[in-house]
Design a protein around this motif. Structure first.
Motif, PDB file in Angstrom:
ATOM      1  N   ILE A   1       5.606   1.278   6.632  1.00 15.25           N
ATOM      2  CA  ILE A   1       5.417   1.846   5.296  1.00 15.25           C
ATOM      3  C   ILE A   1       4.739   3.195   5.482  1.00 15.25           C
ATOM      4  CG2 ILE A   1       4.323   1.573   3.043  1.00 15.25           C
ATOM      5  CD1 ILE A   1       4.420  -1.448   3.449  1.00 15.25           C
ATOM      6  N   GLN A   2       5.487   4.266   5.264  1.00 17.78           N
ATOM      7  CA  GLN A   2       4.944   5.605   5.458  1.00 17.78           C
ATOM      8  C   GLN A   2       4.518   6.192   4.122  1.00 17.78           C
ATOM      9  OE1 GLN A   2       7.555   8.369   7.439  1.00 17.78           O
ATOM     10  NE2 GLN A   2       6.115  10.081   7.280  1.00 17.78           N
ATOM     11  N   GLY A   3       3.295   6.677   4.074  1.00 20.26           N
ATOM     12  CA  GLY A   3       2.820   7.290   2.842  1.00 20.26           C
ATOM     13  C   GLY A   3       1.314   7.380   2.801  1.00 20.26           C
ATOM     14  N   ASP A   4       0.821   8.011   1.753  1.00 19.55           N
ATOM     15  CA  ASP A   4      -0.600   8.269   1.563  1.00 19.55           C
ATOM     16  C   ASP A   4      -1.266   7.062   0.910  1.00 19.55           C
ATOM     17  OD1 ASP A   4      -3.096   9.279   0.843  1.00 19.55           O
ATOM     18  OD2 ASP A   4      -2.290  11.265   0.382  1.00 19.55           O
ATOM     19  N   LEU A   5      -2.367   6.578   1.476  1.00 13.90           N
ATOM     20  CA  LEU A   5      -3.068   5.453   0.872  1.00 13.90           C
ATOM     21  C   LEU A   5      -3.606   5.777  -0.511  1.00 13.90           C
ATOM     22  CD1 LEU A   5      -5.138   3.971   3.844  1.00 13.90           C
ATOM     23  CD2 LEU A   5      -3.034   3.080   2.836  1.00 13.90           C
ATOM     24  N   ALA A   6      -3.754   7.065  -0.821  1.00  9.60           N
ATOM     25  CA  ALA A   6      -4.201   7.451  -2.156  1.00  9.60           C
ATOM     26  C   ALA A   6      -3.076   7.391  -3.182  1.00  9.60           C
ATOM     27  CB  ALA A   6      -4.779   8.871  -2.117  1.00  9.60           C
ATOM     28  N   ASP A   7      -1.851   7.176  -2.730  1.00 10.43           N
ATOM     29  CA  ASP A   7      -0.690   7.060  -3.617  1.00 10.43           C
ATOM     30  C   ASP A   7      -0.643   5.637  -4.180  1.00 10.43           C
ATOM     31  OD1 ASP A   7       1.881   6.544  -4.660  1.00 10.43           O
ATOM     32  OD2 ASP A   7       2.830   7.962  -3.308  1.00 10.43           O
ATOM     33  N   PRO A   8      -0.767   5.450  -5.503  1.00  6.35           N
ATOM     34  CA  PRO A   8      -0.791   4.103  -6.077  1.00  6.35           C
ATOM     35  C   PRO A   8       0.438   3.271  -5.713  1.00  6.35           C
ATOM     36  CG  PRO A   8      -1.463   5.717  -7.724  1.00  6.35           C
ATOM     37  CD  PRO A   8      -0.960   6.489  -6.540  1.00  6.35           C
ATOM     38  N   GLY A   9       1.596   3.914  -5.606  1.00  3.52           N
ATOM     39  CA  GLY A   9       2.809   3.183  -5.254  1.00  3.52           C
ATOM     40  C   GLY A   9       2.758   2.629  -3.844  1.00  3.52           C
ATOM     41  N   ILE A  10       2.299   3.453  -2.907  1.00  8.56           N
ATOM     42  CA  ILE A  10       2.173   3.002  -1.523  1.00  8.56           C
ATOM     43  C   ILE A  10       1.148   1.877  -1.424  1.00  8.56           C
ATOM     44  CG2 ILE A  10       1.399   3.682   0.781  1.00  8.56           C
ATOM     45  CD1 ILE A  10       4.148   4.748   0.110  1.00  8.56           C
ATOM     46  N   LEU A  11       0.029   2.054  -2.096  1.00  8.57           N
ATOM     47  CA  LEU A  11      -1.019   1.036  -2.050  1.00  8.57           C
ATOM     48  C   LEU A  11      -0.533  -0.280  -2.659  1.00  8.57           C
ATOM     49  CD1 LEU A  11      -3.878   0.482  -1.150  1.00  8.57           C
ATOM     50  CD2 LEU A  11      -4.689   1.312  -3.374  1.00  8.57           C
ATOM     51  N   GLN A  12       0.244  -0.199  -3.716  1.00  3.94           N
ATOM     52  CA  GLN A  12       0.790  -1.412  -4.333  1.00  3.94           C
ATOM     53  C   GLN A  12       1.709  -2.147  -3.360  1.00  3.94           C
ATOM     54  OE1 GLN A  12       3.060  -0.720  -7.926  1.00  3.94           O
ATOM     55  NE2 GLN A  12       2.828  -2.811  -8.614  1.00  3.94           N
ATOM     56  N   GLU A  13       2.530  -1.381  -2.632  1.00  3.93           N
ATOM     57  CA  GLU A  13       3.397  -1.985  -1.614  1.00  3.93           C
ATOM     58  C   GLU A  13       2.584  -2.729  -0.575  1.00  3.93           C
ATOM     59  OE1 GLU A  13       7.023  -0.339   0.298  1.00  3.93           O
ATOM     60  OE2 GLU A  13       6.469   1.488  -0.796  1.00  3.93           O
TER      61      GLU A  13
ATOM     62  N   PRO B   1     -14.762  15.615  -1.355  1.00  2.00           N
ATOM     63  CA  PRO B   1     -15.289  14.248  -1.334  1.00  2.00           C
ATOM     64  C   PRO B   1     -14.550  13.284  -2.260  1.00  2.00           C
ATOM     65  CG  PRO B   1     -17.080  15.846  -1.459  1.00  2.00           C
ATOM     66  CD  PRO B   1     -15.816  16.604  -1.681  1.00  2.00           C
ATOM     67  N   ASP B   2     -14.101  13.778  -3.427  1.00  2.00           N
ATOM     68  CA  ASP B   2     -13.423  12.887  -4.372  1.00  2.00           C
ATOM     69  C   ASP B   2     -12.092  12.400  -3.811  1.00  2.00           C
ATOM     70  OD1 ASP B   2     -15.494  13.167  -6.164  1.00  2.00           O
ATOM     71  OD2 ASP B   2     -14.544  14.806  -7.262  1.00  2.00           O
ATOM     72  N   LEU B   3     -11.329  13.309  -3.213  1.00  2.00           N
ATOM     73  CA  LEU B   3     -10.065  12.902  -2.595  1.00  2.00           C
ATOM     74  C   LEU B   3     -10.334  11.958  -1.424  1.00  2.00           C
ATOM     75  CD1 LEU B   3      -7.011  13.036  -2.227  1.00  2.00           C
ATOM     76  CD2 LEU B   3      -7.338  15.120  -0.863  1.00  2.00           C
ATOM     77  N   ALA B   4     -11.365  12.264  -0.644  1.00  2.00           N
ATOM     78  CA  ALA B   4     -11.693  11.413   0.506  1.00  2.00           C
ATOM     79  C   ALA B   4     -12.019   9.987   0.062  1.00  2.00           C
ATOM     80  CB  ALA B   4     -12.856  12.015   1.283  1.00  2.00           C
ATOM     81  N   TRP B   5     -12.715   9.836  -1.061  1.00  2.00           N
ATOM     82  CA  TRP B   5     -13.015   8.493  -1.592  1.00  2.00           C
ATOM     83  C   TRP B   5     -11.720   7.747  -1.888  1.00  2.00           C
ATOM     84  CZ3 TRP B   5     -17.558   5.775  -2.464  1.00  2.00           C
ATOM     85  CH2 TRP B   5     -17.437   4.613  -3.242  1.00  2.00           C
ATOM     86  N   LYS B   6     -10.745   8.452  -2.450  1.00  2.00           N
ATOM     87  CA  LYS B   6      -9.453   7.825  -2.792  1.00  2.00           C
ATOM     88  C   LYS B   6      -8.676   7.404  -1.558  1.00  2.00           C
ATOM     89  CE  LYS B   6      -9.021  10.471  -7.083  1.00  2.00           C
ATOM     90  NZ  LYS B   6      -8.261  11.537  -7.795  1.00  2.00           N
ATOM     91  N   ILE B   7      -9.009   7.980  -0.400  1.00  2.00           N
ATOM     92  CA  ILE B   7      -8.339   7.627   0.849  1.00  2.00           C
ATOM     93  C   ILE B   7      -9.175   6.660   1.667  1.00  2.00           C
ATOM     94  CG2 ILE B   7      -7.509   8.547   3.055  1.00  2.00           C
ATOM     95  CD1 ILE B   7      -6.918  11.176   1.549  1.00  2.00           C
TER      96      ILE B   7
ATOM     97  N   ALA C   1      -9.025  -2.299  -2.262  1.00  2.00           N
ATOM     98  CA  ALA C   1      -7.811  -2.918  -2.813  1.00  2.00           C
ATOM     99  C   ALA C   1      -7.155  -3.849  -1.798  1.00  2.00           C
ATOM    100  CB  ALA C   1      -6.833  -1.831  -3.249  1.00  2.00           C
ATOM    101  N   LEU C   2      -7.091  -3.434  -0.541  1.00  2.00           N
ATOM    102  CA  LEU C   2      -6.469  -4.267   0.486  1.00  2.00           C
ATOM    103  C   LEU C   2      -7.251  -5.553   0.714  1.00  2.00           C
ATOM    104  CD1 LEU C   2      -5.439  -1.522   3.058  1.00  2.00           C
ATOM    105  CD2 LEU C   2      -3.885  -3.001   1.766  1.00  2.00           C
TER     106      LEU C   2
END
Length: 321
Positions: A62-74, A98-104, A111-112
């Motif tokens: 699964i390739q993608g950004d962990l900050a992407d809700p779709g990727i995280l849902q997968e 820092p805010d983007l880093a928190w999302k990653i 969530a995981l």
């Protein structure tokens, strides 16, 4: 056993993936070996081809950004028995945003864990960066975290998330705090840890490099191989053998810059080596512990590299190209 690895395309992620495929099993909840049947590998970058032993496994990339809700849902829809969470945005970028880093760094990990199968083992790659301030020369598991960077704060927060979820019985979480991990292949990056790696990587690749540190300054390091062995060992040990919060240090080899350069020469480095200390870089490294140890790790057979020659040998045996 179903295994998920985040950060699977990174140099640690690749090494861990290959080692798990070669090994073929991990310890189950009762301590007996369970065959690895499925691998879920995720990263922002493309996960490279796997060795031949992976043909018998069910592998999903699964390739993608962990900050992407779709990727995280997968990813959260993928049941796992073991999660090795290596993905992270490092200090240089975390300080810039820092805010983007928190999302990653934090939100996806939470969530995981929330979507984990009950009792799954979650192995988190934490960092020496959770410690800060006026450090003693020897830092062991008992020192309270006091991060001085956004990256270190995120690692400390994730350790608490891991410990709390374990306390509630939702998962069996364990964290391994890593020292400076050497030697990442590729070109030199604008982060202090990679400036340390470049001290030997560049001369070994035939390129001149002036170390931004004085020759007598010691650095706590571990090879990628030592990290991978530590992560797998930490997964397999009984819970009762761990400290109360399940977090421990990976014991490091403390080596001076001059010792690194001498080892590189013994390994056949052709690039010129010198020292040209950069005050800002020196200040950062002097803020690291002189020695990074763990009585828990030593009792579990998780130890440092024998010497810096072993660190270089590990790099040469696994470098790309």
């Amino acid at each position: 056993m179903r295994v998920m690895i985040t950060g699977a395309a990174g140099f640690l992620g690749r090494r861990l993936t290959h080692e798990l495929i070669a090994r073929g099993h991990l310890a189950g909840a009762d301590g007996t070996p369970r065959a690895i049947s499925r691998l879920v590998l995720t990263d922002l970058g493309e996960v490279p081809p796997l060795p031949g032993g992976a043909t018998a496994l069910d592998v999903r990339r699964i390739q993608g950004d962990l900050a992407d809700p779709g990727i995280l849902q997968e990813l959260c829809a993928e049941p796992y028995d073991a999660l090795f969470h290596l993905a992270s945005q490092l200090t240089f970028h975390a300080e810039a945003d820092p805010d983007l880093a928190w999302k990653i760094n934090v939100a996806p990990f939470q969530a995981l864990i929330g979507g984990a199968v009950s009792g799954a083992r979650v192995i988190f790659a934490s960092s020496i960066a959770v410690f800060g301030g006026a450090l003693p020369d020897v830092v062991d598991d008992s020192l309270a975290p006091l991060p001085q960077t956004t990256y270190g704060m995120h690692k400390a927060v994730n350790e608490l998330i891991l410990a709390d979820a374990s306390r509630h019985g939702r998962i069996d979480g364990r964290a391994l705090r890593l020292p400076i991990v050497l030697i990442r292949p590729g070109m030199t990056q604008p982060v202090v840890s990679d400036q340390v790696a470049a001290i030997v990587r560049e001369p070994l690749e035939g390129r001149a490099f002036a170390a931004p540190l004085p020759g007598d300054l010691g650095v706590p390091v571990a090879s990628a191989g030592a990290v991978v062995r530590g992560l797998i060992a930490l997964h397999d040990v009984p819970r009762a053998a761990l400290p109360p919060k399940g977090a421990l240090n990976l014991p490091a080899l403390t080596v001076t810059v001059s010792e690194m350069q001498a080892a590189a020469q013994r390994a056949g480095a052709t690039g010129a080596m010198s020292c040209a200390p950069v005050p800002a870089t020196v200040e950062v490294v002097r803020g690291w512990p002189g020695r990074f140890v763990s009585r828990y790790a030593e009792g579990l057979g998780i130890g440092p590299d024998a010497d810096f020659d072993a660190v270089i040998a590990d790099y040469l045996a696994h470098r790309e190209g």
